[in-house]
Design an enzyme around this catalytic site. Sequence first.
Site, PDB file in Angstrom:
ATOM      1  N   ASN A 112       2.391   1.681   4.253  1.00 56.38           N
ATOM      2  CA  ASN A 112       2.629   0.430   4.977  1.00 56.38           C
ATOM      3  C   ASN A 112       2.298   0.547   6.472  1.00 56.38           C
ATOM      4  OD1 ASN A 112       5.360  -1.826   5.711  1.00 56.38           O
ATOM      5  ND2 ASN A 112       3.320  -2.370   5.055  1.00 56.38           N
ATOM      6  N   CYS A 143      -1.457   0.980   7.222  1.00 59.34           N
ATOM      7  CA  CYS A 143      -2.900   0.713   7.324  1.00 59.34           C
ATOM      8  C   CYS A 143      -3.298  -0.555   6.574  1.00 59.34           C
ATOM      9  CB  CYS A 143      -3.718   1.904   6.802  1.00 59.34           C
ATOM     10  SG  CYS A 143      -3.529   3.412   7.765  1.00 59.34           S
ATOM     11  N   ARG A 144      -3.440  -0.460   5.258  1.00 61.30           N
ATOM     12  CA  ARG A 144      -4.008  -1.555   4.474  1.00 61.30           C
ATOM     13  C   ARG A 144      -3.093  -2.770   4.366  1.00 61.30           C
ATOM     14  NH1 ARG A 144      -5.244   1.840  -0.778  1.00 61.30           N
ATOM     15  NH2 ARG A 144      -3.286   2.748  -0.076  1.00 61.30           N
ATOM     16  N   SER A 145      -1.859  -2.569   3.938  1.00 63.07           N
ATOM     17  CA  SER A 145      -0.997  -3.737   3.715  1.00 63.07           C
ATOM     18  C   SER A 145      -0.617  -4.461   5.005  1.00 63.07           C
ATOM     19  CB  SER A 145       0.224  -3.385   2.862  1.00 63.07           C
ATOM     20  OG  SER A 145       1.018  -2.393   3.443  1.00 63.07           O
ATOM     21  N   ASP A 171      -8.200   3.823   1.295  1.00 63.42           N
ATOM     22  CA  ASP A 171      -7.143   4.037   2.280  1.00 63.42           C
ATOM     23  C   ASP A 171      -7.754   4.631   3.553  1.00 63.42           C
ATOM     24  OD1 ASP A 171      -4.907   4.642   3.764  1.00 63.42           O
ATOM     25  OD2 ASP A 171      -3.787   5.458   2.053  1.00 63.42           O
ATOM     26  N   CYS A 225       0.860  -1.178   0.000  1.00 63.46           N
ATOM     27  CA  CYS A 225       0.000   0.000   0.000  1.00 63.46           C
ATOM     28  C   CYS A 225       0.900   1.233   0.000  1.00 63.46           C
ATOM     29  CB  CYS A 225      -0.994  -0.009   1.155  1.00 63.46           C
ATOM     30  SG  CYS A 225      -0.306   0.256   2.801  1.00 63.46           S
TER      31      CYS A 225
END
Length: 155
Positions: free
Chosen positions: A11, A13-15, A124, A8
């Site tokens: 690095n 939040c999402r990933s 995001d 993401c």
Amino acid sequence: MVSVLFVCLGNICRSPMAEAVLRHKIAERGLTRQITVDSAGTGNWHIGKAPHEGTRRILDANGISYENMAARIVRSSDFEQFDYIVCMDQSNGANVRKVAGGEEAELLFFMDLLPHEKLREVPDPYFTGNFEQVYELINAGCDVLLERIIHEQVE
């Protein structure tokens, strides 16, 4: 050994959420010796930092560990090391391809795992604040990805 890298922007939040969720699912299936998971970002703002508090909160609520996770940036060596590079959005994919340089990076976009969803990119939550929505997408997509890996790679 099959390896997965989630990517993401920062690095945090999402990933890392996807990394933690998939690791949890892998452990539940007893496949920790067959599949490894990591995450990285395309931007360098958060290198060395733990996942965002919103990510940590939703993972805690679902009993999923993020212990020892720290943000890092995508490296050119990732293209040799990982079997699956899974990008959270098209911008991340474009940035990953730049890092790949001359290498033809084969990328998977996370929302391609969920073709029934109207969203084509994982929102995001750093900007939207909606960590619950992202968790629901990631949880569902990781189920699909794990089944795909088992079908394609794990004996």
